[in-house]
Design an enzyme around this catalytic site. Structure first.
Site, PDB file in Angstrom:
ATOM      1  CD  GLU A  21      39.300 -40.046 -16.708  1.00 50.98           C
ATOM      2  OE1 GLU A  21      39.266 -41.418 -16.662  1.00 50.98           O
ATOM      3  OE2 GLU A  21      38.892 -39.567 -15.531  1.00 50.98           O
ATOM      4  CB  ALA A  72      13.759 -69.076 -11.880  1.00 47.06           C
ATOM      5  CG  MET A 117       7.007 -79.465  -7.989  1.00 52.23           C
ATOM      6  SD  MET A 117       5.304 -78.891  -8.287  1.00 52.23           S
ATOM      7  CE  MET A 117       4.848 -78.757  -9.697  1.00 52.23           C
TER       8      MET A 117
END
Lengths: 349, 349
Positions: free
Chosen positions: A58, A160, A169
């Site tokens: 502001e 991911a 793996m």
């Protein structure tokens, strides 16, 4: 009575929200705030909170017009502050400027402050309308709002994985599951968080940098490592470089223990007490499982690569659920393609 | 020289493709074929192949105009047949009708027939254009095309799983992973296949009906059970009801064995020899793993429920992949929401 807003008012608030977003790398513990001042249907000033410790949105807008806004309408994405802090009270500055009407997207989420700025404005005879684009304004400051209400940051868990839900793996091999485009998206995600949490296993196995590497973006999230067994001793690890600050939480340096292990909820409260609004969890299955178990995750961002990794690979979370009635329910918020990966945003139900 | 098509021609072929689709529950071993006849820019007849053993699409269209189509253009989604089979040769009927021009989406995929219909038409002095909306026309008859070229049906593998890639709890519990809307979608999927394959484990554990239960749809895919160990002996199982035909493949009744086990590739050739164009694989992790291992799956349809089932639950496929370089690569073809489930369509790369 239901407050209604015109199309014009909505357009102006949309601009204020976009302005607020520009502060995302700078505001740190503070909320992002955008402000637009309108007179005779024209925008005469715009501002946003740019940087922690600096002027609020502001004030940045009012400065542009020399604090003279007689008869104008001021749009702001968050209730103006009523108290003099690092900067003068915004509510007072608005009153002094001669603004006639203030439209606020949402009240201050801090229960101790909530509504006080509005009272000040109304007491000064200013017309106040509240609630325009409240949802969008809340999303802007999810972390700040949660911290104000619970003392803990908003926890976003990035995963991911392959289509069959695997992250590495059995050998531990996990590099480049996702595509280059998805990894760039993760960099942007990191940049929007004040801290990144991981576990000691990830640090020891992968020796990640855990930094933001994006041209033109100066964001250095705190690197937080949960090291329940005092395993992080090698100071040549990448997390100890000077690219970003690092916090290792281990039983030696931390009071947040429960039955000999780090108390994860307490860890988050500690981070909240340091003014951290949002945390990206980038961890292995163990830590993700432990966080889900005690309901600490607010949102998942899942990058799903178009591959199958097979039944021997490791799942995204280590958490035993014996019975379907205990399954963990999510709400899918967004699904989109990021390159050839599917990106899923989901919240805990 | 590249053949080009006008907007008008494309619109007419689009109509022919939509018509073809109406035959999807009836054509069985045959391809779906749609046909539109246009004269003075107006459609004067439409037809499609409705039912196996009945008239081809071109004949159904020609019948509407009493086989009189002097000077007209005929659009057809597949090359007209040149040989008299169950019905007269379509190429001959087209020639007799006086059609001036024929536009064909794609040639007959059967290498033994491919191009012969076109030669007949051209020999009769008809102008022939080929290749308009060829991709769309191919998708229409994926199964027929694959069978013509390889003697095996198109294999679509349906999986219902959680976000973390699980299909059942360690107890075997798996009912209602996906939502009601997704299960309705599966019913529609089933209706579009001539056979559904599953393994004996699924039959014994879940005793499924494996039928299409859709109002107004009369589709009864053959229920095929891979029963390598002669375990399906209980004739009160649901698959033995009279709602649809059932084929149990076991070492006793089948010649398709390799080292004492069912040879899955041979099973598919057997189904192809029976005129089955497309098969929906709805099986457990073992059979899916075995099919992927020898590269028998053409497409995956994955319904992903917004839940996490945890690390003890069973993955979608039993297949050990030791090294990231052997990961199975997919192409994401489509991602959409089906109710609160994410539906992913992917093909093997």
């Amino acid at each position: 009575m239901l407050t209604t807003f015109s199309k014009n008012e909505t357009q102006n608030m949309t601009i204020a929200i976009k302005l607020a977003l520009q502060g995302r790398y700078g505001v740190k513990s503070n909320p992002m705030v955008g402000c637009v001042i309108v007179k005779h249907s024209k925008i005469i000033a715009k501002g946003y909170h740019e940087s922690f410790g600096q002027a609020h949105g502001e004030i940045n807008a009012l400065q542009q017009i020399n604090y003279k806004a007689h008869g104008a309408t001021l749009y702001v994405t968050l209730e103006p502050c009523s108290h003099q802090g690092k900067t003068p009270s915004c509510a007072q500055a608005i009153i002094n400027s001669g603004v006639k009407k203030v439209i606020i997207a949402m009240l201050d989420p801090n229960p101790l402050v909530n509504g006080k700025g509005v009272v000040m404005l109304k007491y000064a005879g200013i017309e106040v309308k509240i609630g325009l684009l409240k949802n969008d304004a809340s999303i802007l400051n999810q972390g700040f709002i949660k911290r104000m209400q619970t003392n803990q940051p908003f926890i976003r868990c990035k995963v991911a994985m392959s289509i069959d839900g695997k992250t590495s793996m059995s050998s531990g091999e996990s590099k480049w599951i996702t595509s280059k485009v998805a990894r760039l998206d993760v960099q942007k995600l990191r940049a929007n968080h004040q801290a990144i949490i991981t576990g000691s296993g990830t640090i020891i196995n992968d020796n990640p940098l855990m930094t933001v590497r994006l041209d033109g973006v100066n964001s250095k999230p705190l690197r937080v490592v949960i090291d329940s067994k005092n395993q992080i001793t090698d100071t040549s690890l990448n997390i100890f470089n000077t690219d970003a600050p690092t916090l290792i939480l281990n039983p030696d340096n931390t009071k947040v223990l429960a039955s000999g292990k780090l108390d994860l909820s307490n860890v988050l409260t500690q981070l909240g007490n340091q003014g951290i609004n949002n945390v990206l969890l980038e961890a292995g299955p163990k830590l993700i499982g432990a966080m889900i178990k005690i309901n600490l995750i607010d949102e998942f961002i899942i990058y799903m690569a178009p591959i199958l990794m097979g039944s021997d690979a490791n799942s995204i979370l280590n958490l035993v659920i014996k019975d379907m009635s205990y399954k963990i329910k999510l709400d899918i918020v967004d699904v989109r393609m990021v390159g050839d990966n599917i990106k899923i945003t989901a919240t805990l139900k």
